[in-house]
Design a protein around this motif. Structure first.
Motif: not given
Length: 417
Positions: A76-78, A82-85, A107-110, A361-364
């Motif tokens: 889960x943590x990994x 790893x938001x690119x995947x 997602x990034x960069x937006x 990057x999506x932590x609350x």
């Protein structure tokens, strides 16, 4: 005097989204033993969590997309890191359908561009100020309605009310508008199981907030709408559709999870009166007690992601275009990460390593505000409800849910004042 825009209620004004919650979140007493069995089968399982738990499918998801559940803390943590995947595009189907152009779907960069503007408002030093000016008045006003009675249902008389009262105060909405806002905000989330009702609620919030935003632009105050409208980073402001989406999501992302988290903490303190007394005597234990409640029975058991590419992940091949169920509820009880994970312990040394606020990057964005609200609420309860204990004449607290967890009642007694 500035006239506020009015919210339109549902066509069926008698409809209560709160009665339909079990369709969306389930009514399970304790999903954790079953999650432990699944986790023993491996860190990645090919399955749809809702189906596995006997719930109806999310009708917004593509019917042909394969589903995978991530069960271990490490997996889960990994994935969250790893938001690119493991993309947040999964939320385009359900959250996007009801909230619109939400940062939760980006997602990034937006995502990074807009998140940094939101974060400027939700920095810890600013959030702490809201504790005294916004949270405390709401908390104390609610406590005053029952502290003289010597007994209460802390869910229906307090935890279900105070986070939403905070939001109404932050938005500077009158109470009658706040109640309709709450109803519409919850109804829109039913889009996953009741599409027509969800769309109607979303549309009505979508017509209200642009008018409110325009009004606050013309006559700014110190409310959250005015702050977000005026906040910029490097000359960039939040677009109106992103602002509208944020306010549509606020009740659910901030109010609902805080109500659940506070209720879970109180339920477990009532079940462990020795820990409640320790906390009453030593308030320095409270920050860790909050983290332990979030770990032990966090309000959100599952977070979703969408694979952007094929990946071999912990021994399982996951194709692109798969729906990923990041099982935070399983990760938070993983014995590989937490010793005696099924024990509630407010002194647990690594309680804050939970994934209940997601990760990466999506932590609350609102995690600091949630902690401030829970801290203020619990301190007030311990200060103003002496000798607090579970009411022996009423059923004990029972948490419910497979997707999101909460007790529907917390019957207590205390010394009246």
């Amino acid at each position: 005097m500035t006239v506020l825009p009015k919210l339109r209620d549902l066509e069926d004004a008698t409809f209560s989204p709160f009665m339909e919650e079990s369709l969306l979140f389930g009514a399970h007493d304790d999903p954790y033993p079953f999650l432990a069995e699944l986790r023993e089968k491996g860190p990645v399982l090919k399955a749809d969590y809702r189906t596995v738990m006997g719930l109806g499918p999310d009708i917004t998801f593509p019917a042909d997309a394969p589903h995978y559940m991530l069960m271990s803390y490490e997996a889960c943590s990994k994935a969250l890191l790893t938001p690119s995947v493991f993309s947040n595009q999964s939320y385009m189907y359900n959250l996007g359908a009801c909230f619109g152009r939400s940062v939760s779907t980006m997602d990034a960069p937006e995502h990074g561009r807009f998140r940094r503007i939101f974060q400027k408002v939700f920095l810890p030093q600013y959030v702490k100020e809201w504790g005294g000016s916004v949270v405390d008045p709401v908390v104390n006003e609610l406590l005053e309605t029952f502290i003289h009675e010597g007994k209460a249902d802390l869910v229906n008389q307090f935890t279900l009310l105070y986070p939403f009262g905070v939001i109404y105060k932050q938005l500077d909405l009158p109470p009658e508008e706040g109640k309709i806002f709450h109803k519409l905000a919850v109804t829109q989330t039913l889009v996953s199981v009741m599409r027509d009702k969800g769309v109607e609620a979303s549309d009505k919030l979508g017509e209200f907030f642009p008018r409110l935003i325009a009004q606050r632009r013309a006559n700014p105050g110190d409310d959250l709408v005015s702050l977000l409208v005026q906040t910029e980073v490097d000359g960039e402001y939040l677009p109106e559709d992103v602002l509208v989406s944020f306010f549509r999501q606020l009740i659910n992302a901030a109010g609902d999870t805080t109500y659940r988290g506070t209720s879970v903490l109180l339920a477990n303190l009532l079940k462990h009166p020795d820990q409640m007394e320790a906390l009453r005597q030593d308030r320095s234990l409270l920050p860790n007690a909050i983290e332990e409640a979030l770990r032990f029975d966090g309000p959100v058991l599952e977070q979703s992601r969408w694979t952007t590419t094929d990946i071999d992940f912990f021994g399982t091949h996951i194709p692109a275009g798969s729906l990923i169920h990041v099982m935070a509820g399983s990760a938070n009880r993983d014995p590989a990460k937490f010793d005696n994970p099924d024990v509630f312990d407010i002194r647990r040394p690594n309680a804050n390593r939970h994934l209940s606020f997601s990760g990466g990057p999506h932590i609350c964005i609102g995690q600091h505000l949630a902690r401030v609200e829970m801290t203020r609420a619990i301190n007030a309860i311990l200060d103003r409800l002496p000798n607090l204990k579970a009411d022996p004449d009423m059923p004990p607290a029972q948490l419910k849910g497979a997707m999101m967890r909460v007790p529907h009642h917390l019957h207590v007694t205390f010394d009246p004042s």
